[in-house]
Write an enzyme that holds these catalytic residues in place. Structure first.
Site, PDB file in Angstrom:
ATOM      1  N   VAL A   1      37.665  37.972  -4.982  1.00  0.00           N
ATOM      2  CA  VAL A   1      38.899  37.793  -5.767  1.00  0.00           C
ATOM      3  C   VAL A   1      38.579  37.898  -7.256  1.00  0.00           C
ATOM      4  O   VAL A   1      39.276  38.595  -8.003  1.00  0.00           O
ATOM      5  CB  VAL A   1      39.566  36.442  -5.422  1.00  0.00           C
TER       6      VAL A   1
ATOM      7  N   SER B   1      33.792  28.164  -6.622  1.00  0.00           N
ATOM      8  CA  SER B   1      33.911  29.633  -6.662  1.00  0.00           C
ATOM      9  C   SER B   1      34.244  30.133  -8.054  1.00  0.00           C
ATOM     10  O   SER B   1      35.078  29.554  -8.764  1.00  0.00           O
ATOM     11  CB  SER B   1      34.997  30.088  -5.695  1.00  0.00           C
ATOM     12  N   ALA B   2      33.620  31.259  -8.410  1.00  0.00           N
ATOM     13  CA  ALA B   2      33.954  31.942  -9.672  1.00  0.00           C
ATOM     14  C   ALA B   2      35.399  32.440  -9.678  1.00  0.00           C
ATOM     15  O   ALA B   2      35.931  32.772 -10.737  1.00  0.00           O
ATOM     16  CB  ALA B   2      32.989  33.099  -9.912  1.00  0.00           C
ATOM     17  N   ASP B   3      36.037  32.474  -8.513  1.00  0.00           N
ATOM     18  CA  ASP B   3      37.459  32.874  -8.461  1.00  0.00           C
ATOM     19  C   ASP B   3      38.313  31.972  -9.361  1.00  0.00           C
ATOM     20  O   ASP B   3      39.286  32.429  -9.960  1.00  0.00           O
ATOM     21  CB  ASP B   3      38.019  32.765  -7.027  1.00  0.00           C
TER      22      ASP B   3
ATOM     23  N   GLU C   1      41.389  43.528  -2.347  1.00  0.00           N
ATOM     24  CA  GLU C   1      39.942  43.282  -2.501  1.00  0.00           C
ATOM     25  C   GLU C   1      39.136  43.893  -1.360  1.00  0.00           C
ATOM     26  O   GLU C   1      39.686  44.278  -0.314  1.00  0.00           O
ATOM     27  CB  GLU C   1      39.667  41.777  -2.582  1.00  0.00           C
TER      28      GLU C   1
ATOM     29  N   LYS D   1      41.549  27.775   2.623  1.00  0.00           N
ATOM     30  CA  LYS D   1      41.083  27.176   3.876  1.00  0.00           C
ATOM     31  C   LYS D   1      40.501  25.805   3.596  1.00  0.00           C
ATOM     32  O   LYS D   1      39.914  25.583   2.534  1.00  0.00           O
ATOM     33  CB  LYS D   1      39.963  28.024   4.464  1.00  0.00           C
TER      34      LYS D   1
ATOM     35  N   LYS E   1      27.910  41.263  -1.731  1.00  0.00           N
ATOM     36  CA  LYS E   1      29.140  40.577  -2.109  1.00  0.00           C
ATOM     37  C   LYS E   1      29.097  40.415  -3.628  1.00  0.00           C
ATOM     38  O   LYS E   1      28.178  39.787  -4.159  1.00  0.00           O
ATOM     39  CB  LYS E   1      29.185  39.217  -1.409  1.00  0.00           C
TER      40      LYS E   1
HETATM   41  N1  PSU Z   1      38.179  32.751   1.561  1.00  0.00           N
HETATM   42  C1  PSU Z   1      38.807  33.267   2.628  1.00  0.00           C
HETATM   43  N2  PSU Z   1      38.621  34.563   2.945  1.00  0.00           N
HETATM   44  C2  PSU Z   1      37.808  35.391   2.197  1.00  0.00           C
HETATM   45  C3  PSU Z   1      37.168  34.841   1.045  1.00  0.00           C
HETATM   46  C4  PSU Z   1      37.375  33.527   0.776  1.00  0.00           C
HETATM   47  O1  PSU Z   1      39.528  32.547   3.291  1.00  0.00           O
HETATM   48  O2  PSU Z   1      37.648  36.568   2.518  1.00  0.00           O
HETATM   49  C5  PSU Z   1      36.305  35.732   0.190  1.00  0.00           C
HETATM   50  C6  PSU Z   1      37.136  36.268  -1.001  1.00  0.00           C
HETATM   51  O3  PSU Z   1      36.638  37.547  -1.358  1.00  0.00           O
HETATM   52  C7  PSU Z   1      36.797  35.271  -2.106  1.00  0.00           C
HETATM   53  C8  PSU Z   1      35.343  34.994  -1.799  1.00  0.00           C
HETATM   54  O4  PSU Z   1      36.988  35.775  -3.403  1.00  0.00           O
HETATM   55  O5  PSU Z   1      35.259  34.955  -0.389  1.00  0.00           O
HETATM   56  C9  PSU Z   1      34.891  33.695  -2.417  1.00  0.00           C
HETATM   57  O6  PSU Z   1      33.511  33.570  -2.253  1.00  0.00           O
HETATM   58  P1  PSU Z   1      32.743  32.382  -2.993  1.00  0.00           P
HETATM   59  O7  PSU Z   1      33.276  31.138  -2.346  1.00  0.00           O
HETATM   60  O8  PSU Z   1      31.306  32.628  -2.717  1.00  0.00           O
HETATM   61  O9  PSU Z   1      33.108  32.499  -4.444  1.00  0.00           O
HETATM   62 MN    MN Z   2      29.947  29.440  -4.139  1.00  0.00          MN
END
Ligand code: PSU
Ligand code: MN
Length: 306
Positions: free
Chosen positions: A108, A142-144, A26, A161, A88
């Protein structure tokens, strides 16, 4: 037929045509996850580790509105130097970025989307997004997680984390039918540390077992991916009290400053790095390399056997 918005690098195109193993990587981790120049150095080192372990790396990003699988070192340098100046890009961002010819660092979720379009099955990263602490009021999820529920890619990470609510993240993944595998462990690793106190669904101990489980999922036509959580090597893991104190402090600052939406995760990652005096960065780099090794070996098994 290839998607009209997608560009494969010549090396990635050739590997996929020949049925060779390819590992997706990524780019949010490059632009938003680490400072320059360590971000660029790490991204290039991760590509080298994938190669040394028998696969072709495909770092993924959106550049000038094109979905890219396989970047040149110059493109990686560009994304790393521009840092948080690059959008992002999660799933909801792709339509406008592509239509307007803009750049995006892929999360992700978006890396999975583009990997699947290209035909890449295995993806290595550091940490995944999840259900944030306090999500019962903010709804920050997260959308992940939704992507893992619908897109057929194996994501190899070092767990999550504790900026997240790990228990709720596991509940969400269970509801969505996403297998959470511990590599050599029964416990969900917590990124900087090997333990979290939460159990994974299954412990698998070899790349062969990972490949077999993923292949079985595909053969049954079950949609979605698989989350492999690979603990940070012991020698690089951090003291849990120290890292958890930094995380608690960062979460409290984010709340006090009213940080919201897509800014939340990058804000927390940057604060944790500062609060640990840069030590967390060294651990972060090592765990990504460790995941890249496992991903390359697993991709090789998926490509060459069965
Ligand atoms: N968590 C980590 N390191 C990262 C990310 C998340 O420990 O680099 C990054 C990854 O790209 C993940 C994104 O897909 O943040 C998630 O962001 P959000 O929570 O806004 O969906
Ligand atoms: Mn979010």
């Amino acid at each position: 037929m290839m998607n009209r918005h997608l560009d494969l690098s010549p090396e990635v195109a050739e590997a996929l045509r020949a049925g060779k193993p390819v590992v997706a990587l990524e780019s949010t981790i490059i632009s938003h996850g680490m400072p320059y120049p360590q971000n660029v150095e790490t991204a290039l080192k991760v590509e080298g580790t994938v190669r040394e372990n028998g696969a072709v790396p495909a770092t993924i990003a959106v550049i000038g509105g094109r979905l890219k699988a396989g970047l040149t070192p110059e493109e990686i340098e560009y994304l790393g130097k521009k840092g948080r100046g690059v959008a992002k890009a999660s799933r909801r961002d792709l339509p406008v970025l592509v239509a307007q010819g803009r750049d995006g660092a892929t999360t992700v979720a978006t890396t999975m989307i583009i990997a699947a379009m290209a035909g890449i099955k295995v993806f290595a990263t550091g940490g995944v997004g999840g259900v944030h602490r306090g999500a019962e009021t903010t709804m920050d999820i997260s959308a992940d997680l939704e992507e893992l529920a619908q897109t057929p890619v194996m994501v190899i990470c070092a767990g999550a984390k504790s900026i997240l609510d790990l228990g709720l993240t596991l509940e969400y993944l269970e509801t969505k039918g996403v297998p959470v595998i511990g590599y050599g462990t029964e416990e969900l690793p917590a990124f900087y540390t090997r333990r979290s106190g939460f159990k994974v669904d299954y412990r698998l101990d070899t790349p062969e077992e990972l490949a077999a489980a993923f292949r079985a999922k595909m053969e049954m036509g079950l949609k979605g991916g698989m989350l492999v959580t690979n603990p940070i090597p012991e020698e690089y893991s951090m003291d849990p009290d120290r890292i958890n104190a930094a995380i608690d402090e960062a979460v409290a600052e984010a709340k006090a400053q009213g940080i919201q939406g897509k800014e939340t995760t990058p804000f927390l990652l940057a604060r944790i790095k500062d609060l640990t005096g840069g030590d967390s960065l060294a651990s972060n780099i090592q765990l990504v390399l460790n995941n890249a090794r496992l991903a390359a070996r697993t991709a090789a098994l998926l490509a060459y056997s069965g």
